[in-house]
Design a protein around this motif. Structure first.
Motif, short mmCIF file in Angstrom:
data_model
loop_
_atom_site.label_atom_id
_atom_site.label_comp_id
_atom_site.label_asym_id
_atom_site.label_seq_id
_atom_site.Cartn_x
_atom_site.Cartn_y
_atom_site.Cartn_z
N LYS B 80 0.83 -1.21 0.00
CA LYS B 80 0.00 0.00 0.00
C LYS B 80 0.86 1.26 0.00
O LYS B 80 0.46 2.29 -0.54
CB LYS B 80 -0.97 0.01 1.19
N GLN B 81 2.06 1.17 0.57
CA GLN B 81 2.96 2.32 0.57
C GLN B 81 3.40 2.69 -0.84
O GLN B 81 3.47 3.86 -1.19
CB GLN B 81 4.19 2.07 1.43
N SER B 82 3.70 1.64 -1.62
CA SER B 82 4.09 1.86 -3.00
C SER B 82 2.93 2.47 -3.80
O SER B 82 3.10 3.45 -4.52
CB SER B 82 4.49 0.54 -3.67
N LEU B 83 1.77 1.85 -3.66
CA LEU B 83 0.60 2.33 -4.40
C LEU B 83 0.24 3.74 -3.95
O LEU B 83 -0.11 4.59 -4.77
CB LEU B 83 -0.58 1.39 -4.18
N ASN B 84 0.33 3.99 -2.65
CA ASN B 84 -0.09 5.27 -2.11
C ASN B 84 0.71 6.43 -2.70
O ASN B 84 0.16 7.49 -2.99
CB ASN B 84 0.03 5.27 -0.59
N ARG B 85 2.01 6.19 -2.85
CA ARG B 85 2.87 7.24 -3.40
C ARG B 85 2.39 7.65 -4.79
O ARG B 85 2.29 8.83 -5.12
CB ARG B 85 4.30 6.70 -3.48
N VAL B 86 2.08 6.62 -5.59
CA VAL B 86 1.63 6.83 -6.96
C VAL B 86 0.25 7.50 -6.97
O VAL B 86 0.02 8.47 -7.69
CB VAL B 86 1.58 5.46 -7.66
N LEU B 87 -0.64 6.98 -6.15
CA LEU B 87 -2.01 7.46 -6.09
C LEU B 87 -2.06 8.92 -5.63
O LEU B 87 -2.84 9.73 -6.14
CB LEU B 87 -2.81 6.58 -5.13
N ARG B 88 -1.23 9.24 -4.64
CA ARG B 88 -1.20 10.59 -4.10
C ARG B 88 -0.86 11.59 -5.20
O ARG B 88 -1.48 12.64 -5.32
CB ARG B 88 -0.17 10.67 -2.97
N ALA B 89 0.16 11.22 -5.99
CA ALA B 89 0.57 12.11 -7.09
C ALA B 89 -0.57 12.29 -8.08
O ALA B 89 -0.86 13.41 -8.51
CB ALA B 89 1.79 11.52 -7.79
N LEU B 90 -1.24 11.21 -8.42
CA LEU B 90 -2.31 11.28 -9.42
C LEU B 90 -3.50 12.09 -8.90
O LEU B 90 -4.15 12.82 -9.66
CB LEU B 90 -2.77 9.87 -9.81
#
Lengths: 170, 170
Positions: B80-90
């Motif tokens: 979730k940390q990996s995904l969160n970084r990406v999602l936050r940017a988007l």
DNA sequence: ACTTTAAGTCAGCCTTGTTGACATTCCAAT
DNA sequence: ATTGGAATGTCAACAAGGCTGACTTAAAGT
């Protein structure tokens, strides 16, 4: 979308299987299958201080023993700095041997040591086992189609490398 | 190797196409084809501060609009940390919208904004164009075989996700 | 009330890719 | 013989995108 569903056929042939939905399924299949495809070697390598990049180097050195660094570079499609880091580790650990070229002493020819070949076998056994299981499950005609599509997807330069490896091995 | 060439057939069928050499060719074809497969979106994304991870998130949010973060997590197979970084940017850039769940307010449901959908189209147009060209070149039977092999290679859990997306879209 | 779950966040680490700069070595052409 | 270019190696710095572990918040479930 560039084309609406069913509007892709500028040619007169039956192209009903080329809907955006069919293409999308192919894209997703590639995504999931590639994950599966790399999962087994990744599992083996984690813990030993190697990764997928080391696997690729080992694979192609095994395929074409004596290959030069430059040749490996163009097959792998990475920078020499990236490859060098990986190669240095493999050489230091005694899995790869780097011999100075006889004809051209600038070149280094790469070979797997016995230990390197052993790891290569472990990795490719795992990967082949999965491939073999899939091939058995679907039969020879599906396999032929699989290979055709993959080859058609490659850029010409990749296809050249791909075919080149074939020729070396006969 | 675990099996010498030609010794793989424990079953009585014709399995001559399952030599180690054939399997090795399939492995290399996967390697080169996957590079080609991701090359077009990678080219589009480089320069905008996104990468392959953003592409994947955008793709699957587009496939299953309103999906929760947890669901996306299990499809992508990352933390979730990996995904969160990406999602936050988007989300910050206004490509993805995150709505609090109505039934369960802990959940966030993810949607592409108009801008997000636009980028998704650019990316998948490029990827579909390559796929379509390959499909046209080899014909429907090869395509069917291609899909069969990819599906047979997946782990059961991936196959579940893969089929699941199919069901959503009907 | 207590526990579990979904999500988000912070910090830090690893692998693997990238650039740019620079040294070395050697071949080949002038 | 010197010079230019090619092949290799190395150093430094950086970014993307994985990972773990710890911790918070809010909402659900029991």
């Amino acid at each position: 979308m560039a084309d609406g569903p069913g509007t892709q056929g500028h040619s007169g042939e039956s192209l009903l299987y080329l809907t955006d939905e069919q293409l999308r399924q192919g894209i997703e299949a590639m995504f999931f299958a590639y994950r599966a495809f790399t999962a087994d070697p990744d599992r083996i390598l984690q813990g030993m201080h190697y990764g997928r990049a080391h696997h690729r180097a080992i694979h192609f050195i095994n395929c074409a023993p004596g290959t030069t660094v430059n040749n490996l570079l163009s097959i792998l499609g990475v920078t020499k700095q990236s490859l060098n880091r990986v190669l240095r580790a493999l050489i230091e650990d005694g899995l790869v041997e780097s011999r100075v070229g006889r004809a051209d002493k600038r070149e280094r020819h790469l070979f797997l040591t016995e230990e390197g070949a052993e790891l290569e076998r472990r990795l490719s056994d795992a990967q082949r086992a999965r491939m073999r299981a899939a091939y058995r499950q679907v039969g020879p005609e599906a396999v032929a189609g699989f290979r055709k599509v993959l080859e058609a997807m490659m850029d010409p330069e990749m296809h050249r490398h791909y075919s080149g490896l074939r020729e070396i091995r006969g």
